[in-house]
Write an enzyme that holds these catalytic residues in place. Structure first.
Site, PDB file in Angstrom:
ATOM      1  N   GLY A  13      -1.085   9.742   0.879  1.00 42.22           N
ATOM      2  CA  GLY A  13      -0.105   9.280   0.094  1.00 42.22           C
ATOM      3  C   GLY A  13      -0.138   9.167  -1.460  1.00 42.22           C
ATOM      4  N   MET A  14       0.587   8.416  -2.042  1.00 42.64           N
ATOM      5  CA  MET A  14       0.372   8.426  -3.601  1.00 42.64           C
ATOM      6  C   MET A  14      -0.491   7.723  -4.185  1.00 42.64           C
ATOM      7  SD  MET A  14       1.922   9.677  -6.306  1.00 42.64           S
ATOM      8  CE  MET A  14       3.606  10.231  -6.013  1.00 42.64           C
ATOM      9  N   HIS A  15      -1.978   7.968  -3.897  1.00 44.50           N
ATOM     10  CA  HIS A  15      -3.107   7.284  -4.570  1.00 44.50           C
ATOM     11  C   HIS A  15      -3.296   7.912  -6.071  1.00 44.50           C
ATOM     12  CE1 HIS A  15      -5.950  10.670  -4.107  1.00 44.50           C
ATOM     13  NE2 HIS A  15      -4.974  11.162  -3.138  1.00 44.50           N
ATOM     14  N   ALA A  16      -4.447   7.355  -6.790  1.00 44.98           N
ATOM     15  CA  ALA A  16      -4.692   7.602  -8.076  1.00 44.98           C
ATOM     16  C   ALA A  16      -4.625   9.041  -8.600  1.00 44.98           C
ATOM     17  CB  ALA A  16      -5.945   7.194  -8.427  1.00 44.98           C
ATOM     18  N   GLU A  87      -3.338  18.811  -1.796  1.00 41.63           N
ATOM     19  CA  GLU A  87      -4.112  18.136  -0.963  1.00 41.63           C
ATOM     20  C   GLU A  87      -3.618  18.516   0.431  1.00 41.63           C
ATOM     21  OE1 GLU A  87      -4.137  13.753  -1.551  1.00 41.63           O
ATOM     22  OE2 GLU A  87      -4.877  14.023  -3.397  1.00 41.63           O
TER      23      GLU A  87
END
Lengths: 88, 321
Positions: A13-16, A87
């Protein structure tokens, strides 16, 4: 003004890391850039904003760019989503 | 390689070490080029392999009593052999007396013999510390050194970027100034120590005003003589496309005199209050030292949240009931 819809494909997902990538890319352009998720609307050039979305895999986002270089901005950002931010 | 004149050491430390020169004044014309000390016991006994003659030699009670036990002819030969090496200086501790032959030979070979009243162990430590300080790597950097909450921050950046003004603002907020404009840095015991390049006060040039005396103006609590440097903050003009740190998961490192410390590249633009940011940097440094990293904590929470959400979504989709 351009609007387009994207889906988050990468597993984490939209992590750092992707958030940083996205904000850095968007900040290069002069156009205003917003990301909308459900009833949340945030500034796509703000790192905290993008992370606040807490967008998990499979969630749908709407990208809104407005300005002289809006097309280029949207093109670069959508490519990033398609490439899953390099990713899995 | 640094060298130091023996004369300087003798005159500087004469009183503190209670030194007394046994040989002629002219023997002081020597240089020390090695910060280490040697006790030449084995050399005195006749073993000269790996004799560290280029170091300052210390003779204590053991060495002196050994010399006294030797027959005069043997003593003469042995001392002559030892003194053929180019020894920078010989120190005798505890104010012990030296056989006359030794002083005579030392005068011949132009090697100074100096006595001290201090005991061997203590003198070894004191002289070592003194030489360490003299031979420590130093460097002078254009910048301003301030201390806040016990953290030493070295402000660097181009002239006119606002280092002094930032320091002034910090001083007004109760923090301390160590040096402005030029900071002398010494690497001592793997610690970077910063001091002012002069020792006649804490003056500062403020553009448009001229020189001010920070100590007079803000009081003694606003200044400090020296401080360990923990973090460097490089102030730079704000540029739109430059890659500034956004989350803080990675640390940038700078190498000063071979010691690595964190560096923060801080964009500055008119109307921004930098001193508050400098305080935040200091407090964040303390938190990091105590093992709390906000960036890691935040991203870990975010990742957990994303994982949970993805799991819930999958559960909902798989649910056919």
């Amino acid at each position: 003004m351009i609007k387009t819809k994207v889906t988050i494909k990468n597993k984490l997902g939209m992590h750092a890391r992707p958030a940083t990538m996205l904000v850095k890319a968007a900040s290069k352009y002069r156009s205003d850039f917003k990301i909308i998720k459900g009833d949340m609307e945030i500034n796509g050039k703000s790192i905290m904003g993008v992370m606040t979305l807490a967008a998990e895999q499979g969630s749908e986002l709407e990208l809104v760019a407005d300005g002289v270089d809006e097309e280029h901005l949207i093109k670069e950002i959508t490519t990033m989503f398609e490439n899953k931010f390099d990713e899995e | 390689m640094k060298t130091m004149q023996l004369k300087t050491l003798f005159h500087e430390m004469k009183d503190e070490f209670s030194l007394n020169l046994l040989t002629k004044q002219s023997t002081l014309e020597k240089n020390i080029s090695n910060p280490y000390i040697n006790r030449p016991g084995l050399a005195l006994a006749g073993y000269f392999e790996r004799f560290s003659y280029d170091r300052v030699q210390i003779l204590g009670e053991t060495e002196i009593s050994y010399l006294q036990s030797l027959k005069p002819e043997k003593l003469y030969d042995r001392i002559k052999e030892v003194l053929t090496y180019d020894i920078p200086a010989v120190f005798i501790t505890k104010g012990l007396s030296v056989p006359d032959q030794v002083v005579f030979l030392a005068n011949e070979m132009k090697i100074p013999i100096i006595t001290t009243r201090i005991t061997t162990n203590k003198f070894y430590y004191l002289l070592g510390k003194y030489l360490d300080e003299i031979f420590a790597p130093t460097k002078t950097i254009h910048g301003t050194l301030v201390e806040l909450f016990g953290v030493g921050i070295l402000l660097t950046g181009k002239s006119g970027i606002g280092k002094s003004e930032c320091a002034l603002d910090l001083v007004e907020r109760g923090r301390r100034l160590i040096a402005d404009d030029a900071v002398k840095i010494v690497l001592r015991d793997d610690v970077l120590m910063g001091t002012s390049t002069n020792d006649y006060g804490h003056f500062m040039e403020v553009r448009g005003v001229g020189l001010i005396d920070v100590e007079r103006m803000f009081g003694i609590h606003a200044v400090r003589v020296q401080k360990r440097i923990d973090v460097q903050v490089e102030l730079m003009p704000w540029r739109d496309n430059l890659d500034y740190e956004r989350i803080g998961l990675t640390d940038n490192i700078v190498d000063i005199l071979g010691k690595k410390i964190p560096i923060i590249y801080l964009p500055v633009s008119p109307g921004k209050n930098i001193s508050v940011v400098i305080e935040v940097i200091a407090m964040n440094y303390i938190l990091k030292t105590y093992g709390y990293e906000a960036a890691k904590e935040y991203t870990a929470r975010l990742q957990q949240d994303l994982k949970n959400k993805a799991k819930m979504r999958k559960l909902r989709m798989d649910d056919k009931e």
